[in-house]
Design an enzyme around this catalytic site. Structure first.
Site, PDB file in Angstrom:
ATOM      1  N   GLU A  49     134.093  -4.039  -6.381  1.00 31.29           N
ATOM      2  CA  GLU A  49     134.971  -4.525  -5.320  1.00 31.29           C
ATOM      3  C   GLU A  49     134.970  -6.044  -5.185  1.00 31.29           C
ATOM      4  OE1 GLU A  49     134.530  -0.411  -2.739  1.00 31.29           O
ATOM      5  OE2 GLU A  49     133.795  -2.272  -1.878  1.00 31.29           O
ATOM      6  N   VAL A  60     135.521  10.459   5.943  1.00 33.38           N
ATOM      7  CA  VAL A  60     136.445  11.341   6.653  1.00 33.38           C
ATOM      8  C   VAL A  60     137.125  12.235   5.620  1.00 33.38           C
ATOM      9  CG1 VAL A  60     138.433  11.488   8.195  1.00 33.38           C
ATOM     10  CG2 VAL A  60     136.793   9.606   8.445  1.00 33.38           C
ATOM     11  N   ASP A  97     142.242   6.970  -1.418  1.00 26.30           N
ATOM     12  CA  ASP A  97     142.466   8.392  -1.155  1.00 26.30           C
ATOM     13  C   ASP A  97     143.081   8.552   0.225  1.00 26.30           C
ATOM     14  OD1 ASP A  97     140.218   7.818   0.385  1.00 26.30           O
ATOM     15  OD2 ASP A  97     139.331   9.793   0.099  1.00 26.30           O
ATOM     16  N   ASP A 145     132.750  -0.173   7.201  1.00 23.41           N
ATOM     17  CA  ASP A 145     132.184  -1.517   7.297  1.00 23.41           C
ATOM     18  C   ASP A 145     133.025  -2.563   8.017  1.00 23.41           C
ATOM     19  OD1 ASP A 145     134.070  -2.027   4.967  1.00 23.41           O
ATOM     20  OD2 ASP A 145     132.542  -0.818   3.971  1.00 23.41           O
TER      21      ASP A 145
END
Length: 217
Positions: A11, A139, A183, A160
């Site tokens: 990332e 989730v 997603d 975060d």
């Protein structure tokens, strides 16, 4: 000086590879690089999961370096209104699992309009802006995703952004999260998530890298 953080190496990898490196080190056991991107001095680090670690790492770097602005690049789970591959900038942040007597909306922390405007102006990609909701869990259930959407109106969820936003607010530092949707909460399978993460995991950082080459923060 700008602080750029990511949960995992992928990332922040574009910036780690392309920056002109001035220093390498470790802080709280997390690897970091300090260097130059364009005309900006930048510190880049990664390696935290959840709100506590995100806050801890952010504060440690604010204490060590003379930071003016903080960017969090990475990925998020999408709620209604976004699709996989969309890039979301947080204009505000909330902890969806933080219960208070203030009502269902919780405590919302605003992002930096200055950083938001510059990223949008200098990016060559379509970007959505809205609230990002953070909590200490993935989730995966559709009903939970719908509940978070109903209560907060968020575009996406992560683990975060709201924590880093709160630390920056308390330290009077500018903050902006740039998240790519990998997603859709309650819809994608683990296999699809992994495939999307490999495809888009670095995208938010790549966008910021391009902006930093064009603009002085």
């Amino acid at each position: 000086m700008i602080l750029v953080l990511g949960v995992f190496k992928i990332e922040v990898e574009p910036m780690l590879k392309e920056m002109e490196v001035l220093e390498k080190g470790r802080l709280l056991k997390r690897y970091y690089q300090r260097g130059v991107v364009g005309r900006n001095e930048v510190v880049v680090s990664y390696g935290f999961i959840g709100k506590v670690e995100a806050a801890l790492v952010t504060q440690a770097f604010l204490d060590r370096f003379n930071i003016d602005a903080v960017f969090l690049t990475g990925n998020a789970g999408g709620l209604e209104g976004v699709e996989v591959g969309d890039v979301v900038i947080g204009d505000s942040y909330v902890e969806y699992d933080f219960e208070t007597a203030l009502g269902d909306e919780g405590i919302i922390v605003s992002g930096s309009e200055d950083l938001e405007d510059k990223v949008i102006a200098y990016s060559n990609r379509e970007i959505k802006t809205g609230l990002i909701a953070s909590g200490d869990a993935f989730v995966t259930v559709k009903e939970k995703a719908e509940e978070i959407k109903r209560r907060t109106g968020a575009l996406c969820v992560d683990m975060d952004s709201a924590a880093v936003a709160k630390v920056c607010y308390e330290n009077e530092k500018k903050f902006l999260a740039i998240k790519t949707i990998v997603d859709i909460c309650g819809r994608e399978t683990e296999e699809e998530f992994r495939k999307n993460y490999e495809r888009y995991g670095f995208l938010s950082n790549l966008i910021l890298l391009d902006v930093l080459k064009k603009c002085v923060f």
